[in-house]
Design a protein around this motif. Structure first.
Motif, PDB file in Angstrom:
ATOM      1  N   SER A  68       6.738  35.382  33.000  1.00  0.00           N
ATOM      2  CA  SER A  68       5.682  36.144  33.662  1.00  0.00           C
ATOM      3  C   SER A  68       6.012  36.310  35.139  1.00  0.00           C
ATOM      4  O   SER A  68       6.621  35.426  35.747  1.00  0.00           O
ATOM      5  CB  SER A  68       4.335  35.432  33.515  1.00  0.00           C
ATOM      6  OG  SER A  68       4.337  34.217  34.245  1.00  0.00           O
ATOM      7  N   GLN A  72       0.830  36.529  38.436  1.00  0.00           N
ATOM      8  CA  GLN A  72       0.505  37.468  37.367  1.00  0.00           C
ATOM      9  C   GLN A  72      -0.990  37.716  37.249  1.00  0.00           C
ATOM     10  O   GLN A  72      -1.427  38.816  36.954  1.00  0.00           O
ATOM     11  CB  GLN A  72       1.000  36.901  36.045  1.00  0.00           C
ATOM     12  CG  GLN A  72       0.319  35.561  35.710  1.00  0.00           C
ATOM     13  CD  GLN A  72       0.646  35.073  34.340  1.00  0.00           C
ATOM     14  OE1 GLN A  72       1.777  35.155  33.940  1.00  0.00           O
ATOM     15  NE2 GLN A  72      -0.330  34.565  33.641  1.00  0.00           N
ATOM     16  N   ASN A  85       7.187  31.732  29.292  1.00  0.00           N
ATOM     17  CA  ASN A  85       6.300  31.973  28.150  1.00  0.00           C
ATOM     18  C   ASN A  85       7.005  31.889  26.798  1.00  0.00           C
ATOM     19  O   ASN A  85       6.356  31.643  25.782  1.00  0.00           O
ATOM     20  CB  ASN A  85       5.653  33.356  28.262  1.00  0.00           C
ATOM     21  CG  ASN A  85       4.380  33.357  29.072  1.00  0.00           C
ATOM     22  OD1 ASN A  85       3.301  33.615  28.569  1.00  0.00           O
ATOM     23  ND2 ASN A  85       4.497  33.067  30.362  1.00  0.00           N
ATOM     24  N   TRP A 115       2.094  36.312  28.142  1.00  0.00           N
ATOM     25  CA  TRP A 115       2.381  37.047  29.372  1.00  0.00           C
ATOM     26  C   TRP A 115       3.885  37.203  29.597  1.00  0.00           C
ATOM     27  O   TRP A 115       4.688  36.417  29.100  1.00  0.00           O
ATOM     28  CB  TRP A 115       1.778  36.321  30.577  1.00  0.00           C
ATOM     29  CG  TRP A 115       0.292  36.193  30.482  1.00  0.00           C
ATOM     30  CD1 TRP A 115      -0.657  37.098  30.852  1.00  0.00           C
ATOM     31  CD2 TRP A 115      -0.431  35.065  29.941  1.00  0.00           C
ATOM     32  NE1 TRP A 115      -1.908  36.617  30.579  1.00  0.00           N
ATOM     33  CE2 TRP A 115      -1.806  35.374  30.020  1.00  0.00           C
ATOM     34  CE3 TRP A 115      -0.039  33.838  29.396  1.00  0.00           C
ATOM     35  CZ2 TRP A 115      -2.795  34.490  29.584  1.00  0.00           C
ATOM     36  CZ3 TRP A 115      -1.019  32.953  28.964  1.00  0.00           C
ATOM     37  CH2 TRP A 115      -2.386  33.288  29.058  1.00  0.00           C
ATOM     38  N   GLY A 116       4.254  38.213  30.378  1.00  0.00           N
ATOM     39  CA  GLY A 116       5.631  38.352  30.815  1.00  0.00           C
ATOM     40  C   GLY A 116       6.456  39.348  30.032  1.00  0.00           C
ATOM     41  O   GLY A 116       5.993  39.977  29.075  1.00  0.00           O
TER      42      GLY A 116
END
Length: 211
Positions: A68, A72, A85, A115-116
């Motif tokens: 991420s 974020q 992640n 996320w990411g």
């Protein structure tokens, strides 16, 4: 008697079909001398996910990360970063030769955070992945926790590969080295999204070795 024989044949056929399904559906059932590499210093939020294993006859020669971006999530008065992640292993067949990049490979991964983006694949210059270490941030109390931030792998011919993760925390020790051929599978511990509370995503990882 004929009815009994027919019934037995049906039962035997059903048993064979079930066994065939089990053989085909479990990717690690034919891989012998398997054991896990652990590092024992990861954080402990979340649950361990499923194991995912390279196809028979292949081993991990490269990896990529789901990372991420810094800051974020922002809730006005504090930022919530989850750093690392996910980890994805990329498996190749040693009979096809070694390279610093591959066109034909299979990818495996365990649980992954929400996320990411995935980074580019990093390949061993030659050989396979045989040991790993994590960069982990310990509990920050009331401040933002990020848990696992990055990973390094050692290749079978000595090269070190470092992921494009984030820089919070410290590097722990390197795991012991696979006594067989190489790493062939992965399992990760990931915390599910916490809503307005602190998120950490990936906390820990274990790598499977195969002969």
């Amino acid at each position: 008697m004929h009815h009994l024989i027919s019934l037995l044949l049906v039962i035997i056929g059903l048993h064979v079909s079930i066994q065939t399904f089990i053989m085909d559906s479990d990717p690690d059932i034919n891989r012998k001398n398997r054991w896990w590499l652990n590092v024992y210093y990861g954080t402990n939020w979340g649950s361990w996910g499923f194991k995912d294993i390279c196809p028979n006859g292949t081993y991990a020669a490269g990896f990529s990360l789901k990372v991420s971006p810094v800051e974020q999530l922002s809730y006005g008065f504090w930022d919530d970063n989850t750093a690392l992640n996910g980890i994805r292993l990329h498996c190749v067949d040693p009979s096809k030769g070694f390279s610093s990049s591959y066109e034909n490979y299979a990818s495996v991964q365990s649980e992954v955070g929400s996320w990411g983006q995935w980074t580019e694949i990093k390949w061993c210059p030659s050989g396979f992945l045989t040991a790993f270490q994590l960069r982990v941030e310990s509990s920050q109390g009331i401040e933002d926790d990020t848990a696992a931030n990055n990973i390094r792998f050692r290749c079978s011919r000595g090269s070190l590969l470092e992921g494009d993760g984030t820089a919070w925390g410290e590097w722990g020790y390197m795991s012991r080295t696979c006594e067989g051929k190489a790493i062939c599978g992965i399992m990760t511990q990931v915390e599910e999204p916490q809503g307005m509370r602190d998120d950490t995503a990936l906390n820990d990882a274990s790598m499977l070795c195969c002969d």
